[in-house]
Design a protein around this motif. Structure first.
Motif, PDB file in Angstrom:
ATOM      1  N   LYS A 295       0.690  -1.127  -0.011  1.00 29.41           N
ATOM      2  CA  LYS A 295       0.096  -0.087   0.042  1.00 29.41           C
ATOM      3  C   LYS A 295       0.921   1.290  -0.179  1.00 29.41           C
ATOM      4  O   LYS A 295       0.682   1.942  -0.845  1.00 29.41           O
TER       5      LYS A 295
ATOM      6  N   GLU B 211       2.558   1.665  -3.464  1.00 29.19           N
ATOM      7  CA  GLU B 211       1.677   2.270  -4.508  1.00 29.19           C
ATOM      8  C   GLU B 211       1.131   3.648  -4.272  1.00 29.19           C
ATOM      9  O   GLU B 211       1.284   4.450  -5.177  1.00 29.19           O
TER      10      GLU B 211
ATOM     11  N   LYS C  65       4.537   5.821  -5.386  1.00 24.09           N
ATOM     12  CA  LYS C  65       4.409   5.394  -6.907  1.00 24.09           C
ATOM     13  C   LYS C  65       3.767   6.715  -7.581  1.00 24.09           C
ATOM     14  O   LYS C  65       3.981   7.288  -8.539  1.00 24.09           O
ATOM     15  N   ARG C  66       2.414   6.699  -6.814  1.00 24.71           N
ATOM     16  CA  ARG C  66       1.470   7.867  -7.482  1.00 24.71           C
ATOM     17  C   ARG C  66       1.960   9.203  -7.228  1.00 24.71           C
ATOM     18  O   ARG C  66       2.012   9.970  -7.939  1.00 24.71           O
TER      19      ARG C  66
END
Length: 58
Positions: free
Chosen positions: A33, A36, A39-40
Motif C-alpha cells: 500500500k 503504491e 509511486k502515485r
C-alpha cells in the motif's frame, strides 16, 4: 513519530579502463500500500514537471 524504513542493498562493481566503480543502490522495503502511494506521488510530480515544460519547445 515515524519509524525509519529498512532498506534492501544492492552493490555492483564495474571496471572501466583502469578504474573500478562501485555502485550501491538502496531500495526502501515498504508495504504494498505504501509502495503504491509513493509511486502515485512520484508519477504526479513527474507529470507536473513535464506538463510545465511541454509547451516551451523551441
Amino acid at each position: 513519530m515515524q519509524t525509519q524504513p529498512k532498506y534492501q542493498s544492492e552493490v555492483k562493481t564495474v571496471v572501466m579502463g583502469e578504474r573500478t566503480i562501485t555502485i550501491k543502490n538502496l531500495t526502501p522495503i515498504l508495504l504494498p500500500k505504501e509502495r503504491e502511494q509513493r509511486k502515485r506521488e512520484v508519477e504526479q510530480k513527474l507529470f507536473d514537471v513535464f506538463s510545465k515544460y511541454a509547451g516551451q519547445r523551441v
